[in-house]
Design an enzyme around this catalytic site. Structure first.
Site, PDB file in Angstrom:
ATOM      1  N   GLN A 233       0.856  -1.182   0.000  1.00  0.00           N
ATOM      2  CA  GLN A 233       0.000   0.000   0.000  1.00  0.00           C
ATOM      3  C   GLN A 233       0.896   1.238   0.000  1.00  0.00           C
ATOM      4  O   GLN A 233       2.084   1.158   0.307  1.00  0.00           O
ATOM      5  CB  GLN A 233      -0.913  -0.011   1.231  1.00  0.00           C
ATOM      6  CG  GLN A 233      -1.832  -1.221   1.301  1.00  0.00           C
ATOM      7  CD  GLN A 233      -2.560  -1.330   2.629  1.00  0.00           C
ATOM      8  OE1 GLN A 233      -2.561  -0.392   3.424  1.00  0.00           O
ATOM      9  NE2 GLN A 233      -3.177  -2.475   2.874  1.00  0.00           N
ATOM     10  N   HIS A 234       0.320   2.375  -0.324  1.00  0.00           N
ATOM     11  CA  HIS A 234       1.117   3.594  -0.398  1.00  0.00           C
ATOM     12  C   HIS A 234       1.596   4.029   0.979  1.00  0.00           C
ATOM     13  O   HIS A 234       0.915   3.808   1.991  1.00  0.00           O
ATOM     14  CB  HIS A 234       0.297   4.725  -1.027  1.00  0.00           C
ATOM     15  CG  HIS A 234      -0.072   4.471  -2.461  1.00  0.00           C
ATOM     16  ND1 HIS A 234       0.852   4.445  -3.469  1.00  0.00           N
ATOM     17  CD2 HIS A 234      -1.273   4.217  -3.054  1.00  0.00           C
ATOM     18  CE1 HIS A 234       0.254   4.201  -4.619  1.00  0.00           C
ATOM     19  NE2 HIS A 234      -1.040   4.047  -4.393  1.00  0.00           N
ATOM     20  N   ALA A 235       2.769   4.649   1.008  1.00  0.00           N
ATOM     21  CA  ALA A 235       3.289   5.185   2.263  1.00  0.00           C
ATOM     22  C   ALA A 235       2.347   6.259   2.794  1.00  0.00           C
ATOM     23  O   ALA A 235       1.776   7.037   2.012  1.00  0.00           O
ATOM     24  CB  ALA A 235       4.686   5.782   2.044  1.00  0.00           C
ATOM     25  N   ASP A 244       4.542   2.543  -4.189  1.00  0.00           N
ATOM     26  CA  ASP A 244       4.955   3.872  -4.641  1.00  0.00           C
ATOM     27  C   ASP A 244       5.897   3.819  -5.837  1.00  0.00           C
ATOM     28  O   ASP A 244       6.214   4.866  -6.411  1.00  0.00           O
ATOM     29  CB  ASP A 244       5.641   4.628  -3.498  1.00  0.00           C
ATOM     30  CG  ASP A 244       4.706   4.905  -2.341  1.00  0.00           C
ATOM     31  OD1 ASP A 244       3.533   5.203  -2.603  1.00  0.00           O
ATOM     32  OD2 ASP A 244       5.139   4.794  -1.178  1.00  0.00           O
TER      33      ASP A 244
END
Length: 598
Positions: A233-235, A244
């Site tokens: 998942q995105h930071a 990312d």
């Protein structure tokens, strides 16, 4: 290249007042159970903050009432296992002196008991003691990921083993005899097909198609949820995760493909006016698909301008492609003539000096807006997430100038309302990761990809020169990243941030792109050790796979009702299967010679 999906992960922490015995079987993945026993004659409050949350205020987790006649009172809380959590126990409210504190990275499905009682009392203060034990060992949450990796590796190995068996002498003789019996003239057809394959092999840069396909496959997997693992998942704000990486890689590839395509068309005598018409049409189609098809789903009901999101992934890709292609249409060259002048060693840069001036001007505008634009109620040059970050001083300043520009030009109702920082930093402001200011740096990322394409065109007769220049560019960009970030996730001059698409994010991901493209170029196009399978298939039908996976994400077999919420296994199986189906579909389209182009 991700569409921002609804997060599957559980909240960072939530409190529950009933006894802990009722929660043994209710833990989902990425959750641990914390039981707090209070032996003190007054209530206590448990405060927490994730160590990933930079300069964040402690948040109340739960309050445990005072002990009843020396009989401990216990309450439970569910804790996220994503990051290390700092805890404090205080008397009463959150401003009191902490009785005790600790840090812990909790394990999935683990049960942890903290017993709080007084140890000694002085004239100034009363010290507390926290006894900490693990009542139930955590499970191994990475076992499903390991199993999936081994299974995919075995399938890949069986595929190449089958190819090896097929190429054996006895197998080829049997195949030739069978072909002679079934069709007349098949040998000639096979020879013609092999010749055509060789011709196309020389015309296409297979490593670039493989790089595109690898990025696209990884993007489909993380968009489908990545098995629920946090690193897919995105930071939350600063820093990098696997999710990312894929969109900047795709943007980089746009630039490289543009250089090769324009060079080929100019050599064929295509007029620049035709190039302008083609790139304008392609930009309009990409933006139209992004706005009207991929920004909402069936559950949202009819599309309404009142809440429609204007920015998006395809919109950013389309605008990036437009700016870069307009620039390159004006200054591209059919052929770079060999020269013995001082500039011969850097002719891929010197010959395109107007483009470098344009990119430098764009980046100067971006930096000036970021660090000099006054933002009401926020410090000038602010790059933080707002919310509880920066000790809660700027709660409504999410994204600084980038967020302010989007809300001013597009309106708060037309940008993304669920940024990745919302859960961890408790933000309330909308912020779009595909916003206007970040798109300028997206153009810069694509320009580095364009530079990679120019290197390939200039030194195509000497592959080792291409590899050396790729390595030099990666080293240079890596040094720039180290200076901008001070080799730290937070606290640098310009931290790596995908949401802002910061300059250090551009340099870091371009560094990775040069390295990865160089490695694939050496393995596939120079040494011919690998044909790029299976990634080359989605790489040659990227628009079809991206649009298709986005539109059908909520339908079976790409999605179904999950029965087991306590493990990553079923989520991972669902996401791996959905991704594999799109790779297989792209393989079938490749065999049918169907390639969707805009």
């Amino acid at each position: 290249m991700q569409k921002e999906p609804a997060a599957r992960s559980v909240p960072a922490a939530s409190s529950h007042s009933p006894p802990h015995t009722g929660y043994t079987n209710e833990l989902k993945f990425d959750e641990a159970l914390l039981i707090v026993n209070n032996y003190l004659p007054e209530p206590i409050t448990l405060l927490y903050v994730s160590d990933y949350c930079y300069q964040c205020l402690l948040q109340p987790l739960l309050t445990v009432p005072s002990a009843n006649n020396s009989q401990a009172i216990n309450h439970t809380a569910i804790i996220s296992t994503h990051f290390t959590v700092s805890m404090q126990v205080v008397k009463g409210g959150g401003n009191a002196v902490p009785l005790c504190s600790w840090k812990q990275l909790y394990g999935e499905h683990g049960h942890y008991i903290v017993s709080v009682h007084s140890s000694f009392k002085t004239q100034d203060k009363e010290a507390g003691q926290c006894d900490y034990i693990v009542s139930r060992a955590p499970s191994n949450c990475y076992l499903p990921l390991l199993v999936a990796f081994v299974c995919l590796l075995c399938i890949w190995g069986l595929y190449y083993f089958a190819i090896y068996i097929f190429r054996l002498g006895c197998t080829q003789k049997f195949t030739q005899v069978f072909k002679r019996k079934t069709s007349c003239g098949s040998d000639a057809a096979v020879n013609l097909e092999q010749k055509n394959a060789k011709v196309s092999k020389h015309r296409r840069l297979l490593s670039l198609d493989t790089f595109r396909g690898f990025s696209l496959t990884l993007m489909v997997f993380v968009n489908y949820g990545g098995g629920g693992y946090w690193f897919f998942q995105h930071a939350p704000w600063n820093g990098l995760t696997v999710a990312d990486l894929v969109m900047p890689w795709f943007v980089f590839i746009i630039g490289t493909s543009l250089a090769l395509a324009f060079s080929s068309m100019l050599k064929r005598g295509v007029h620049r006016y035709q190039l302008l018409r083609k790139l304008t049409w392609r930009t309009c189609i990409l933006m139209a698909i992004g706005v009207f098809f991929l920004n909402y789903g069936p559950a949202d009901g009819p599309l309404s301008w009142r809440w429609a999101r204007i920015p998006g992934v395809l919109q950013r890709l389309g605008f990036t492609y437009l700016i870069l292609s307009l620039m390159h249409t004006c200054f591209s060259k059919r052929e770079l003539v060999e020269s013995h002048q001082w500039s011969a060693a850097v002719r891929d840069i010197v010959a395109y000096w107007p483009e470098w001036i344009i990119i430098a001007a764009l980046e100067t505008v971006s930096l000036c807006l970021t660090f000099l634009l006054p933002v009401p109620g926020c410090p000038t040059g602010y790059l933080g997430p707002g919310g509880i970050g920066d000790y809660g001083q700027y709660p409504n300043c999410t994204g600084g100038a980038a967020g302010y520009i989007d809300k001013w030009l597009l309106g708060a109702d037309h940008i993304f309302h669920h940024p990745t920082c919302k859960e961890l930093y408790k933000t309330t402001q909308p912020f779009d990761p595909e916003g206007i200011l970040g798109t300028i740096n997206s153009v810069v990322t694509a320009f580095f990809g364009l530079q990679a394409g120019k290197i390939i065109l200039c030194y195509r007769k000497s592959p080792h020169k291409i590899l050396k220049r790729f390595l030099l560019w990666s080293i240079l960009l890596g040094i720039i990243s180290a200076i901008l970030t001070k080799c730290a996730r937070d606290g640098g001059f310009i931290p790596i941030n995908k949401n802002l698409w910061s300059l250090s994010f551009v340099s870091t991901l371009s560094c990775f792109s040069f390295l990865l493209l160089g490695l694939l170029f050496y393995v596939i196009d120079v040494r011919h050790w690998w044909g790029g399978q299976p990634f080359i298939y989605p790489g040659m039908n990227s628009i079809f796979v991206y649009v298709g996976h986005s539109l059908l994400a909520t339908y079976f077999p790409f999605n179904w009702e999950v029965k087991n919420w306590t493990s990553h296994a079923e989520f991972l199986a669902q996401d791996v299967l959905g991704t594999s189906i799109w790779v297989f579909i792209s393989f079938l389209l490749y065999k049918q010679k169907f390639f969707l182009k805009i």
